[in-house]
Design a protein around this motif. Sequence first.
Motif, PDB file in Angstrom:
ATOM      1  N   GLU A 336       0.831  -1.208   0.000  1.00 18.84           N
ATOM      2  CA  GLU A 336       0.000   0.000   0.000  1.00 18.84           C
ATOM      3  C   GLU A 336       0.863   1.255   0.000  1.00 18.84           C
ATOM      4  O   GLU A 336       1.733   1.435   0.850  1.00 18.84           O
ATOM      5  N   ASP A 338       0.491   5.756  -0.873  1.00 16.21           N
ATOM      6  CA  ASP A 338      -0.492   6.829  -0.992  1.00 16.21           C
ATOM      7  C   ASP A 338      -1.111   6.834  -2.379  1.00 16.21           C
ATOM      8  O   ASP A 338      -2.296   7.144  -2.559  1.00 16.21           O
ATOM      9  N   GLY A 340      -1.597   4.275  -4.419  1.00 14.99           N
ATOM     10  CA  GLY A 340      -2.361   3.081  -4.786  1.00 14.99           C
ATOM     11  C   GLY A 340      -1.668   1.835  -4.281  1.00 14.99           C
ATOM     12  O   GLY A 340      -0.799   1.887  -3.409  1.00 14.99           O
ATOM     13  N   TRP A 341      -2.066   0.684  -4.840  1.00 11.40           N
ATOM     14  CA  TRP A 341      -1.462  -0.599  -4.491  1.00 11.40           C
ATOM     15  C   TRP A 341      -0.355  -0.920  -5.475  1.00 11.40           C
ATOM     16  O   TRP A 341      -0.606  -1.033  -6.682  1.00 11.40           O
ATOM     17  N   ASP A 362      -5.570   0.921  -8.342  1.00  5.54           N
ATOM     18  CA  ASP A 362      -6.328   1.920  -7.597  1.00  5.54           C
ATOM     19  C   ASP A 362      -6.553   1.438  -6.160  1.00  5.54           C
ATOM     20  O   ASP A 362      -6.875   0.260  -5.925  1.00  5.54           O
ATOM     21  N   LYS A 363      -6.410   2.347  -5.193  1.00  9.64           N
ATOM     22  CA  LYS A 363      -6.480   1.937  -3.794  1.00  9.64           C
ATOM     23  C   LYS A 363      -7.887   1.501  -3.389  1.00  9.64           C
ATOM     24  O   LYS A 363      -8.054   0.555  -2.620  1.00  9.64           O
ATOM     25  N   ASP A 364      -8.914   2.170  -3.886  1.00  9.11           N
ATOM     26  CA  ASP A 364     -10.286   1.835  -3.515  1.00  9.11           C
ATOM     27  C   ASP A 364     -10.888   0.743  -4.396  1.00  9.11           C
ATOM     28  O   ASP A 364     -11.746  -0.019  -3.949  1.00  9.11           O
ATOM     29  N   PRO A 366      -9.109  -1.972  -6.717  1.00 10.95           N
ATOM     30  CA  PRO A 366      -7.892  -2.541  -7.315  1.00 10.95           C
ATOM     31  C   PRO A 366      -8.095  -3.190  -8.677  1.00 10.95           C
ATOM     32  O   PRO A 366      -7.107  -3.595  -9.298  1.00 10.95           O
TER      33      PRO A 366
END
Length: 432
Positions: A336, A338, A340-341, A362-364, A366
């Motif tokens: 993780e 800031d 994203g993954w 994308d973090k929210d 993926p």
Amino acid sequence: MAHVSSLSRQALFLRPDPTRVVVRRFKPATEPRDLNSKEKTRANHIVDRVLGLDSETAASQLIDVLENFDGRHRNLLRTFELRCDEMEEAFDPHPVFTRIQRQLIGAYFLHEYSFEAAALFNPSIVPHPDQLGVAPDEKRFILSLRAVGEGHISSLTFRTGTVRANGAIHVDPAVRLASVPKVLAREPLPDGEAVELTFSPDEDISERLIFPVTPSQSNGIEDARFVEFRDGPHRTYYATFTAYSGSAIRSELIETTDFQTFRMAPMRGSAARNKGMALFPRKINGRYAMIGRQDNENLYLIYSDDLFAWDGGVAILRPRFPWEFVQIGNCGSPIELDEGWLLLTHGVGAVRKYSIGAVLLDKDDPSKVLARSSEPLVRPEPSEREGYVPNVVYTCGAMRHGDVLVLPYAVSDTFSAFATIRIDALLREMRD
């Protein structure tokens, strides 16, 4: 050749050491060739020969064995006794053994196994659960490695080390001794069994070897991808791995909080029938998330409410660049950031050359690919091309330390090396 300008290879290598051994069960045939005959089994032949020794000779033989293996194992006499106890059911009725006879008989049903004689590779790395005494700009870690010995049987071994403030990596020397865990419990399951294992607290982590303990693992515990999983204030270390029975593979899961006691259990579902699964380090929108490769070619995002049940999934990454035209796979759990993954990948190209790349998810959500490396981060250097499987660099997981990615990686399925990468430089060199 490295294609990331800030990638730095470390002058640090972990090579297989054939002097590291454990004792394993040796069990000669216990059935006669003709089941209707009165022929004694080989096991009972051994017992009869030991019982034929007078007490002085038996004691002398036991001393000779102990002197021969002195310093190679812990609690060897106790190990001999326990092994004799395990073999009792294979023995014909016999007089009560003296303690010396019991210890000597047990010694005949054990053998030494050099568990990393052939290879020490496919590492993963996680923060050590104990960071006491470590400077704020340093980090202690645990490294897991796939060890391969005689018969190409894979097991799981560990090292500890520290990332220094200047980015240098130090790996603590391995203890000379090694041991396998005690099996605390076995739980029958519809698709196999779960086992709970424990090591003695006075053993160094580098002494601890997890050797196959179930039929599904009998020919190997392969490519463990460890991740520090956070669920609120709780921290658990999980690792997905490939269990190989000699004829079939499947994905299984290891769980531990302290690297002393472990639970191992099979995963089920259509997505768990292949290898190379990697768990996200936390839940996403209240659900567990996994990266997998069900079709031997593409990478999938899979969600589940049950850590041990994985079905379906959506393909999010397909081979796109020449260095990954044959197939792609993950190289450990997503990290993780800031932005994203960050998911490390491996690609297989011409002449089956393996390289390491990266993808930003994308973090929210993926399933959305924000960027990916068009060229490998690491590909085999000329000095890294030779080994058991040529032209391969591979990792089972990296670790973030501040602005740096610490990347242990395997070289040609033989030994392990290390590199560090500036995360900001890596992200700049990726494209959508």
